[in-house]
Design a protein around this motif. Structure first.
Motif, PDB file in Angstrom:
ATOM      1  N   VAL A  71     -19.010   2.931 -13.397  1.00  0.00           N
ATOM      2  CA  VAL A  71     -20.278   2.241 -13.155  1.00  0.00           C
ATOM      3  C   VAL A  71     -20.236   1.613 -11.767  1.00  0.00           C
ATOM      4  CG1 VAL A  71     -21.928   0.562 -14.045  1.00  0.00           C
ATOM      5  CG2 VAL A  71     -20.369   1.736 -15.631  1.00  0.00           C
ATOM      6  N   ARG A  72     -21.223   1.948 -10.954  1.00  0.00           N
ATOM      7  CA  ARG A  72     -21.279   1.424  -9.585  1.00  0.00           C
ATOM      8  C   ARG A  72     -22.150   0.171  -9.539  1.00  0.00           C
ATOM      9  NH1 ARG A  72     -19.724   3.527  -4.883  1.00  0.00           N
ATOM     10  NH2 ARG A  72     -19.266   5.509  -5.955  1.00  0.00           N
ATOM     11  N   ARG A  73     -21.759  -0.779  -8.729  1.00  0.00           N
ATOM     12  CA  ARG A  73     -22.521  -2.017  -8.566  1.00  0.00           C
ATOM     13  C   ARG A  73     -23.915  -1.709  -8.028  1.00  0.00           C
ATOM     14  NH1 ARG A  73     -19.411  -5.053  -4.623  1.00  0.00           N
ATOM     15  NH2 ARG A  73     -20.520  -3.741  -3.140  1.00  0.00           N
ATOM     16  N   PRO A  74     -24.975  -2.229  -8.668  1.00  0.00           N
ATOM     17  CA  PRO A  74     -26.332  -2.005  -8.156  1.00  0.00           C
ATOM     18  C   PRO A  74     -26.478  -2.513  -6.726  1.00  0.00           C
ATOM     19  CG  PRO A  74     -26.413  -2.892 -10.377  1.00  0.00           C
ATOM     20  CD  PRO A  74     -24.979  -2.984  -9.937  1.00  0.00           C
ATOM     21  N   ARG A  75     -27.355  -1.885  -5.981  1.00  0.00           N
ATOM     22  CA  ARG A  75     -27.521  -2.234  -4.566  1.00  0.00           C
ATOM     23  C   ARG A  75     -28.431  -3.428  -4.356  1.00  0.00           C
ATOM     24  NH1 ARG A  75     -28.014   3.672  -1.490  1.00  0.00           N
ATOM     25  NH2 ARG A  75     -25.949   4.451  -2.126  1.00  0.00           N
ATOM     26  N   PHE A  76     -28.973  -3.966  -5.398  1.00  0.00           N
ATOM     27  CA  PHE A  76     -29.838  -5.128  -5.282  1.00  0.00           C
ATOM     28  C   PHE A  76     -29.238  -6.258  -6.111  1.00  0.00           C
ATOM     29  CE2 PHE A  76     -31.132  -3.702  -9.405  1.00  0.00           C
ATOM     30  CZ  PHE A  76     -31.220  -2.330  -9.264  1.00  0.00           C
ATOM     31  N   PHE A  77     -29.612  -7.486  -5.793  1.00  0.00           N
ATOM     32  CA  PHE A  77     -29.182  -8.723  -6.429  1.00  0.00           C
ATOM     33  C   PHE A  77     -27.713  -9.046  -6.153  1.00  0.00           C
ATOM     34  CE2 PHE A  77     -27.557 -11.397  -9.866  1.00  0.00           C
ATOM     35  CZ  PHE A  77     -28.444 -12.451  -9.789  1.00  0.00           C
ATOM     36  N   PHE A  78     -26.795  -8.096  -6.355  1.00  0.00           N
ATOM     37  CA  PHE A  78     -25.367  -8.342  -6.158  1.00  0.00           C
ATOM     38  C   PHE A  78     -25.017  -8.131  -4.679  1.00  0.00           C
ATOM     39  CE2 PHE A  78     -26.048  -6.796 -10.458  1.00  0.00           C
ATOM     40  CZ  PHE A  78     -25.449  -7.795 -11.206  1.00  0.00           C
ATOM     41  N   ARG A  79     -24.355  -9.119  -4.093  1.00  0.00           N
ATOM     42  CA  ARG A  79     -24.021  -9.052  -2.665  1.00  0.00           C
ATOM     43  C   ARG A  79     -23.002  -7.948  -2.385  1.00  0.00           C
ATOM     44  NH1 ARG A  79     -21.292 -13.455  -1.040  1.00  0.00           N
ATOM     45  NH2 ARG A  79     -21.097 -14.374  -3.117  1.00  0.00           N
ATOM     46  N   GLU A  80     -23.216  -7.229  -1.302  1.00  0.00           N
ATOM     47  CA  GLU A  80     -22.331  -6.118  -0.953  1.00  0.00           C
ATOM     48  C   GLU A  80     -20.898  -6.585  -0.743  1.00  0.00           C
ATOM     49  OE1 GLU A  80     -21.903  -2.607   2.463  1.00  0.00           O
ATOM     50  OE2 GLU A  80     -23.725  -3.840   2.331  1.00  0.00           O
ATOM     51  N   LYS A  81     -20.726  -7.769  -0.156  1.00  0.00           N
ATOM     52  CA  LYS A  81     -19.393  -8.292   0.104  1.00  0.00           C
ATOM     53  C   LYS A  81     -19.074  -9.488  -0.797  1.00  0.00           C
ATOM     54  CE  LYS A  81     -19.278  -6.702   4.907  1.00  0.00           C
ATOM     55  NZ  LYS A  81     -19.068  -7.082   6.328  1.00  0.00           N
ATOM     56  N   GLY A  82     -19.736  -9.549  -1.928  1.00  0.00           N
ATOM     57  CA  GLY A  82     -19.497 -10.635  -2.860  1.00  0.00           C
ATOM     58  C   GLY A  82     -18.283 -10.379  -3.737  1.00  0.00           C
ATOM     59  N   PRO A  83     -18.061 -11.226  -4.737  1.00  0.00           N
ATOM     60  CA  PRO A  83     -16.858 -11.131  -5.582  1.00  0.00           C
ATOM     61  C   PRO A  83     -16.930 -10.045  -6.659  1.00  0.00           C
ATOM     62  CG  PRO A  83     -18.209 -12.975  -6.296  1.00  0.00           C
ATOM     63  CD  PRO A  83     -18.874 -12.417  -5.058  1.00  0.00           C
ATOM     64  N   MET A  84     -18.105  -9.501  -6.908  1.00  0.00           N
ATOM     65  CA  MET A  84     -18.241  -8.504  -7.970  1.00  0.00           C
ATOM     66  C   MET A  84     -17.698  -7.161  -7.509  1.00  0.00           C
ATOM     67  SD  MET A  84     -19.751 -10.167 -10.456  1.00  0.00           S
ATOM     68  CE  MET A  84     -20.571  -8.985 -11.520  1.00  0.00           C
ATOM     69  N   PRO A  85     -16.970  -6.436  -8.359  1.00  0.00           N
ATOM     70  CA  PRO A  85     -16.365  -5.156  -7.959  1.00  0.00           C
ATOM     71  C   PRO A  85     -17.423  -4.105  -7.629  1.00  0.00           C
ATOM     72  CG  PRO A  85     -16.200  -5.455 -10.331  1.00  0.00           C
ATOM     73  CD  PRO A  85     -16.691  -6.756  -9.779  1.00  0.00           C
ATOM     74  N   GLU A  86     -17.097  -3.240  -6.681  1.00  0.00           N
ATOM     75  CA  GLU A  86     -18.032  -2.177  -6.308  1.00  0.00           C
ATOM     76  C   GLU A  86     -18.141  -1.140  -7.413  1.00  0.00           C
ATOM     77  OE1 GLU A  86     -18.720   1.255  -2.859  1.00  0.00           O
ATOM     78  OE2 GLU A  86     -17.045  -0.160  -2.697  1.00  0.00           O
ATOM     79  N   ILE A  87     -17.015  -0.822  -8.044  1.00  0.00           N
ATOM     80  CA  ILE A  87     -16.990   0.143  -9.139  1.00  0.00           C
ATOM     81  C   ILE A  87     -16.173  -0.446 -10.287  1.00  0.00           C
ATOM     82  CG2 ILE A  87     -16.239   2.435  -9.883  1.00  0.00           C
ATOM     83  CD1 ILE A  87     -16.642   3.438  -7.067  1.00  0.00           C
TER      84      ILE A  87
END
Length: 291
Positions: free
Chosen positions: A148-164
């Motif tokens: 599952v890939r991190r959505p491109r909206f709401f979640f910051r690209e360089k934030g703490p949430m994993p990209e995948i």
């Protein structure tokens, strides 16, 4: 909360609105947050469906962390989906969270089929596989993990949430093999879907269909009034005597909890709460009895 328990979890949207209506954004948000929450809290996901105004999931809770898992899931889904819809109103209906303990493997099969047949039982589509929202197929259980890939909206690209993040649909405790569980779920699902279609056809009811589901407005609501049930079950089991036994244990727990709470309010420092106490153990570190 008891470690190692399997539950049917449900949460409903505020005023029965279609805030979870299937869309690329909503589907991506919910699946991503579900995968992150499962990994973060160690709650094992077995099956799930996200309808337009509520979701169901079958999960197991090895470490008795289901309340934290659910709080994280509900909070982040609400904020992210609200942001995608451009609204700030309440997302979830108050007191709509339900976690029903499933007593035996047969009950897990029955409720898993119930979850997956929900789009058909609700009169939306003629098979669960037609549902355009999130729906876990039986063959995914015990299969390859879902990337599952991190959505491109709401979640910051360089934030703490994993990209995948990987989401594993594991087999619940109590089954000898993945194949056994999948086969039994598929068989029970076929029966539930067939019965729902037959009932609809005999009553002259038409299924809403994918096109009309996707045309729903998020602020819309079902035309039919929801039945008001007087009971909010905490235990599900087809065996009458096992239900009685489990309910008796629940009553014993509540009595012991209330007695311990009363002692604590009186200033007793070494009071021991019964096994299964959650919030006071997590938030305040009270002593709890062993299992």
């Amino acid at each position: 909360m008891l470690p190692g328990t399997t539950y049917l979890v449900t949460r409903r949207c505020a005023q029965r609105q279609f805030l979870l209506k299937p869309s690329p954004a909503t589907n991506a948000i919910f699946l991503y947050v579900l995968a992150v929450a499962s990994l973060k809290f160690g709650v094992r996901v077995h099956a799930f469906v996200v309808l337009s105004n509520h979701f169901h999931a079958i999960v197991s809770d090895p470490d008795a962390r289901l309340p934290a898992f659910e709080q994280y899931l509900d909070s982040l889904v609400a904020r992210a989906v609200n942001a995608s819809l451009g609204q700030r109103e309440a997302f979830w209906a108050p007191s709509s969270y339900s976690a029903v303990r499933l007593l035996e493997p047969g009950d897990v099969i029955d409720k898993t089929a119930y979850v997956l047949a929900n789009p058909v039982a609700a009169g939306l589509v003629r098979t669960g596989r037609e549902w355009p929202g999130l729906w876990s197929a039986p063959e995914q259980i015990g299969g390859d993990r879902i990337l599952v890939r991190r959505p491109r909206f709401f979640f910051r690209e360089k934030g703490p949430m994993p990209e995948i993040v990987e989401l594993e649909l594991s087999v619940p405790p109590g089954f000898d093999s993945s194949a056994e569980f999948r086969d039994r779920v598929a068989e029970a699902l076929t029966i539930r879907e067939r019965d729902a279609v037959r009932a609809a056809d005999s009553e002259g009811r038409r299924f809403l269909g994918v096109r009309r589901v996707l045309a729903q407005r998020p602020a819309g609501q079902p035309a039919m009034e929801e039945s008001r049930r007087g009971l909010s079950p905490r235990i599900a089991g087809r065996d009458k005597w096992k239900r009685i036994e489990a309910l008796a244990r629940l009553v014993d727990f509540l009595r012991a909890y209330r007695a311990a709470w009363h002692q604590m309010r009186l200033g007793v420092r070494d009071v021991v709460f019964p096994h299964g106490t959650y919030w006071l153990r997590v938030a305040h570190g009270v002593a709890c009895a062993p299992s």
